[in-house]
Design a protein around this motif. Structure first.
Motif, PDB file in Angstrom:
ATOM      1  N   LYS A 106       0.839  -1.209   0.000  1.00 25.59           N
ATOM      2  CA  LYS A 106       0.000   0.000   0.000  1.00 25.59           C
ATOM      3  C   LYS A 106       0.873   1.258   0.000  1.00 25.59           C
ATOM      4  O   LYS A 106       0.550   2.242  -0.665  1.00 25.59           O
ATOM      5  CB  LYS A 106      -0.929   0.012   1.206  1.00 25.59           C
ATOM      6  CG  LYS A 106      -2.031  -1.030   1.179  1.00 25.59           C
ATOM      7  CD  LYS A 106      -3.084  -0.731   0.158  1.00 25.59           C
ATOM      8  CE  LYS A 106      -3.974   0.386   0.621  1.00 25.59           C
ATOM      9  NZ  LYS A 106      -5.081   0.670  -0.294  1.00 25.59           N
ATOM     10  N   ASP A 107       1.983   1.232   0.750  1.00 29.70           N
ATOM     11  CA  ASP A 107       2.898   2.373   0.765  1.00 29.70           C
ATOM     12  C   ASP A 107       3.568   2.561  -0.590  1.00 29.70           C
ATOM     13  O   ASP A 107       3.729   3.692  -1.056  1.00 29.70           O
ATOM     14  CB  ASP A 107       3.964   2.196   1.850  1.00 29.70           C
ATOM     15  CG  ASP A 107       3.426   2.391   3.248  1.00 29.70           C
ATOM     16  OD1 ASP A 107       2.330   3.003   3.399  1.00 29.70           O
ATOM     17  OD2 ASP A 107       4.071   1.956   4.215  1.00 29.70           O
ATOM     18  N   ILE A 108       3.944   1.460  -1.221  1.00 28.08           N
ATOM     19  CA  ILE A 108       4.570   1.543  -2.541  1.00 28.08           C
ATOM     20  C   ILE A 108       3.591   2.117  -3.551  1.00 28.08           C
ATOM     21  O   ILE A 108       3.977   2.875  -4.439  1.00 28.08           O
ATOM     22  CB  ILE A 108       5.079   0.162  -2.992  1.00 28.08           C
ATOM     23  CG1 ILE A 108       6.270  -0.251  -2.125  1.00 28.08           C
ATOM     24  CG2 ILE A 108       5.457   0.158  -4.462  1.00 28.08           C
ATOM     25  CD1 ILE A 108       6.727  -1.677  -2.341  1.00 28.08           C
ATOM     26  N   GLU A 109       2.318   1.801  -3.398  1.00 24.95           N
ATOM     27  CA  GLU A 109       1.285   2.283  -4.307  1.00 24.95           C
ATOM     28  C   GLU A 109       1.221   3.819  -4.317  1.00 24.95           C
ATOM     29  O   GLU A 109       0.878   4.420  -5.330  1.00 24.95           O
ATOM     30  CB  GLU A 109      -0.068   1.703  -3.875  1.00 24.95           C
ATOM     31  CG  GLU A 109      -1.211   2.063  -4.770  1.00 24.95           C
ATOM     32  CD  GLU A 109      -2.519   1.456  -4.274  1.00 24.95           C
ATOM     33  OE1 GLU A 109      -3.252   0.937  -5.117  1.00 24.95           O
ATOM     34  OE2 GLU A 109      -2.796   1.519  -3.072  1.00 24.95           O
ATOM     35  N   LYS A 110       1.595   4.445  -3.221  1.00 24.70           N
ATOM     36  CA  LYS A 110       1.527   5.905  -3.107  1.00 24.70           C
ATOM     37  C   LYS A 110       2.645   6.606  -3.888  1.00 24.70           C
ATOM     38  O   LYS A 110       2.553   7.789  -4.165  1.00 24.70           O
ATOM     39  CB  LYS A 110       1.630   6.312  -1.636  1.00 24.70           C
ATOM     40  CG  LYS A 110       0.463   5.846  -0.812  1.00 24.70           C
ATOM     41  CD  LYS A 110       0.675   6.153   0.645  1.00 24.70           C
ATOM     42  CE  LYS A 110      -0.397   5.498   1.502  1.00 24.70           C
ATOM     43  NZ  LYS A 110      -0.098   5.634   2.937  1.00 24.70           N
ATOM     44  N   ILE A 111       3.696   5.857  -4.236  1.00 23.85           N
ATOM     45  CA  ILE A 111       4.832   6.440  -4.954  1.00 23.85           C
ATOM     46  C   ILE A 111       4.441   6.670  -6.413  1.00 23.85           C
ATOM     47  O   ILE A 111       3.957   5.768  -7.092  1.00 23.85           O
ATOM     48  CB  ILE A 111       6.062   5.518  -4.882  1.00 23.85           C
ATOM     49  CG1 ILE A 111       6.486   5.328  -3.427  1.00 23.85           C
ATOM     50  CG2 ILE A 111       7.205   6.078  -5.721  1.00 23.85           C
ATOM     51  CD1 ILE A 111       7.558   4.279  -3.245  1.00 23.85           C
ATOM     52  N   LYS A 112       4.648   7.862  -6.892  1.00 24.72           N
ATOM     53  CA  LYS A 112       4.352   8.204  -8.288  1.00 24.72           C
ATOM     54  C   LYS A 112       5.606   7.933  -9.125  1.00 24.72           C
ATOM     55  O   LYS A 112       6.645   8.527  -8.901  1.00 24.72           O
ATOM     56  CB  LYS A 112       3.949   9.669  -8.416  1.00 24.72           C
ATOM     57  CG  LYS A 112       2.766  10.058  -7.563  1.00 24.72           C
ATOM     58  CD  LYS A 112       1.514   9.384  -8.035  1.00 24.72           C
ATOM     59  CE  LYS A 112       0.357   9.852  -7.207  1.00 24.72           C
ATOM     60  NZ  LYS A 112      -0.700   8.909  -7.046  1.00 24.72           N
ATOM     61  N   VAL A 113       5.474   7.041 -10.073  1.00 27.58           N
ATOM     62  CA  VAL A 113       6.635   6.682 -10.919  1.00 27.58           C
ATOM     63  C   VAL A 113       6.470   7.302 -12.271  1.00 27.58           C
ATOM     64  O   VAL A 113       5.459   7.421 -12.834  1.00 27.58           O
ATOM     65  CB  VAL A 113       6.745   5.151 -11.061  1.00 27.58           C
ATOM     66  CG1 VAL A 113       7.942   4.784 -11.914  1.00 27.58           C
ATOM     67  CG2 VAL A 113       6.856   4.503  -9.710  1.00 27.58           C
TER      68      VAL A 113
END
Length: 113
Positions: A106-113
């Motif tokens: 869920k935390d990784i999902e917040k990262i904008k790539v």
């Protein structure tokens, strides 16, 4: 010219090499197509039955889903509960470790790539 020497870690019983990093051990358990997706969906759904899980993960075959669930269960990330009825009612969910992995996803999902 300098060369670097690669270290190899050999287990004491001659089996799999010992890996000194816990993160590497976890990433090896998550390695494989669909595994993180299964963990993510199970974390969002809490506990659910196989059919529900299969419908939520579009594109996965029942055989592959079964294989991934068995692997994740063997690695201690997923639990499985079966009621002895006809047909058998099988429910899957995340263990404590699986829930921790879901939180990281869920935390990784917040990262904008």
């Amino acid at each position: 010219m300098e060369t670097t020497q690669e270290k190899t870690f050999v287990s004491s019983d001659g089996g799999e090499p010992e890996i000194p990093c816990a993160a590497d051990t976890l990433l090896r358990k998550l390695w494989g197509q669909w595994k993180t997706h299964v963990i993510y969906v199970l974390g969002e759904q809490q506990a659910c039955r196989f059919g529900v899980l299969r419908r939520r993960i579009t594109g996965i075959s029942p055989k592959v889903l079964t294989t991934r669930l068995r692997e994740l269960e063997a690695d201690g990330l997923v639990w499985r509960e079966q009621e002895n009825s006809i047909p058998p009612k099988v429910t899957y969910g995340l263990t404590e470790t699986g829930l921790a992995v879901h939180a990281v996803l869920k935390d990784i999902e917040k990262i904008k790539v």
